[in-house]
Design a protein around this motif. Structure first.
Motif, short mmCIF file in Angstrom:
data_model
loop_
_atom_site.label_atom_id
_atom_site.label_comp_id
_atom_site.label_asym_id
_atom_site.label_seq_id
_atom_site.Cartn_x
_atom_site.Cartn_y
_atom_site.Cartn_z
N ALA A 97 0.84 -1.21 0.00
CA ALA A 97 0.00 0.00 0.00
C ALA A 97 0.87 1.25 0.00
O ALA A 97 0.60 2.22 -0.73
N GLY A 98 1.92 1.26 0.82
CA GLY A 98 2.82 2.41 0.86
C GLY A 98 3.50 2.65 -0.48
O GLY A 98 3.63 3.79 -0.94
N TYR A 127 0.94 4.21 -2.94
CA TYR A 127 0.71 5.64 -2.70
C TYR A 127 1.93 6.48 -3.03
O TYR A 127 1.80 7.61 -3.49
N ARG A 143 1.89 6.93 -6.82
CA ARG A 143 0.84 7.90 -7.19
C ARG A 143 1.27 9.32 -6.85
O ARG A 143 1.06 10.25 -7.61
N TYR A 144 1.89 9.51 -5.68
CA TYR A 144 2.34 10.83 -5.26
C TYR A 144 3.43 11.34 -6.21
O TYR A 144 3.38 12.50 -6.63
N LYS A 163 1.91 12.38 -9.53
CA LYS A 163 1.19 13.65 -9.39
C LYS A 163 2.17 14.81 -9.33
O LYS A 163 1.98 15.83 -9.98
#
Length: 147
Positions: free
Chosen positions: A22-23, A26, A29-30, A33
């Protein structure tokens, strides 16, 4: 006793693996972005074509409004996607403004803060989050419709 300890260790190992996955998701994705938004990119402005909206009151045209919009974005990928999507953005803004023109109350076309917020949100839904940072309504011309 040994079976219970194994089960606890297995459970903890599954939690660690799940947390790591999960980390990592994310983090990716970060980073995507951040790369798209171009945090280091300089502020850019895109002037849009004039948008004319017909305001209907009591089932009859009451006035015509012409808006001049300038979009704030960032240099790099956001600027490129905004420039390539100008016709789609104009259509989106016409539809949004026309829908708001028929509403009464505080959430209508006369509330410029609400209008800007709505158009920024819809722009980023259409393009990509962070593509349009703000929309400036530089000029508004109102012409009454003659009956």
């Amino acid at each position: 006793m040994r079976g219970g300890l194994r089960m606890i260790l297995s459970f903890l190992m599954l939690i660690c693996i799940g947390g790591g996955i999960a980390g990592g998701f994310y983090l990716i994705r970060y980073l995507e972005k951040q790369q798209f938004e171009g945090e280091a990119g300089k502020q850019m402005f895109v002037e849009m074509e004039d948008i004319t909206i017909s305001i209907i009151r009591n089932n009859a045209p009451a006035e015509m409004r012409t808006y001049k919009l300038t979009l704030e974005t960032r240099d790099g990928a956001p600027l490129k996607i905004v420039l390539q999507s100008r016709p789609r953005l104009i259509d989106l803004y016409i539809n949004t403004m026309s829908a708001l023109a028929t509403r009464a109350g505080p959430e209508n076309i006369d509330n410029t803060d609400y209008l800007r917020e709505m158009m920024v949100r819809k722009s980023n839904e259409l393009l990509r989050e962070g593509a349009v940072r703000d929309i400036f309504i530089r000029n508004l011309v109102v012409r009454p419709v003659e009956s």
